[in-house]
Enzyme design. Structure first.
Site: not given
Length: 171
Positions: A64, A77
Site C-alpha cells: 500500500s 496497518y
C-alpha cells in the site's frame, strides 16, 4: 493449480485487513490481528507456494502507498505494509538465484468491497485523498489488475525487489 496444471507460476499475496485507531486504541489483539493476516499470512503462503514455483515465476505482494503516506491513526496497518515492502526486498534476493521474481504492488485508495464496507468510499477520508491525488479520482480494481497482470507476465522479467506505487500519483 498443482492438481490441475502440475505447477504454479504466479502467486499474488492479496489477503489483507486494516483497522485504524489512535495510539491509545492499539491493543495486542488489534496488533496481532493485522500482523497475523498481512505479514505472517503472506510469509506462510509464500513458503507453501515456493515449493511449486519454478524459473520465471512471479510473486506479487500487495502492499500500500500507506507505507509512504504514514497517516495518523494507522500506525499498525502502516507497519504491516512497511513489513510487506521489506519482505519483498528480502525475498527477491533470496529467491532471485532460483529465477523467481518478487515485487510489491502498492495501491493507493481503491474502491473495493473492503473500502466500501469500512465506510471509506463516500467519506471525507476519500475526498481528502482524492484531493491529494494528481489524477483526481479513487482507483478502480481494474487499475490495479492491469499492473498485477504486467508483473505476472514475462514483460516484467527484469523486475524484482521493486515497489510499484499505483495510487494515481498520491504520495
Amino acid at each position: 493449480a498443482i492438481t490441475n496444471f502440475g505447477r504454479l507460476d504466479i502467486l499474488v499475496n492479496n489477503s489483507g485487513i486494516y483497522e485504524f485507531g489512535t495510539l491509545e486504541q492499539i491493543t495486542p489483539e488489534h496488533f496481532h490481528k493485522q500482523f497475523n493476516t498481512n505479514v505472517l499470512g503472506l510469509l506462510l503462503t509464500t513458503q507453501a507456494a515456493v515449493q511449486h514455483l519454478g524459473e520465471g515465476a512471479s510473486i506479487i505482494n500487495i502492499g500500500s502507498v500507506v507505507s509512504r503516506l504514514t497517516p495518523p491513526g494507522a500506525a499498525v496497518y502502516t507497519a504491516t505494509k512497511g513489513a510487506v515492502d521489506a519482505i519483498t526486498g528480502s525475498l527477491s534476493k533470496e529467491l532471485g538465484p532460483r529465477k523467481i521474481r518478487v515485487n510489491a504492488l502498492n495501491p493507493g485508495l481503491v474502491q473495493t468491497e473492503g473500502t466500501q464496507t469500512a465506510g471509506v468510499i463516500g467519506s471525507d477520508m476519500e475526498s481528502g485523498y482524492v484531493a491529494q491525488t494528481p489524477l483526481g479520482r479513487t482507483g478502480q480494481p481494474n487499475d490495479i489488475a492491469a499492473i498485477a497482470s504486467f508483473l505476472a507476465s514475462d514483460d516484467s522479467y527484469w523486475l524484482t525487489g521493486e515497489q510499484l506505487l499505483a495510487g494515481g500519483g498520491l504520495r
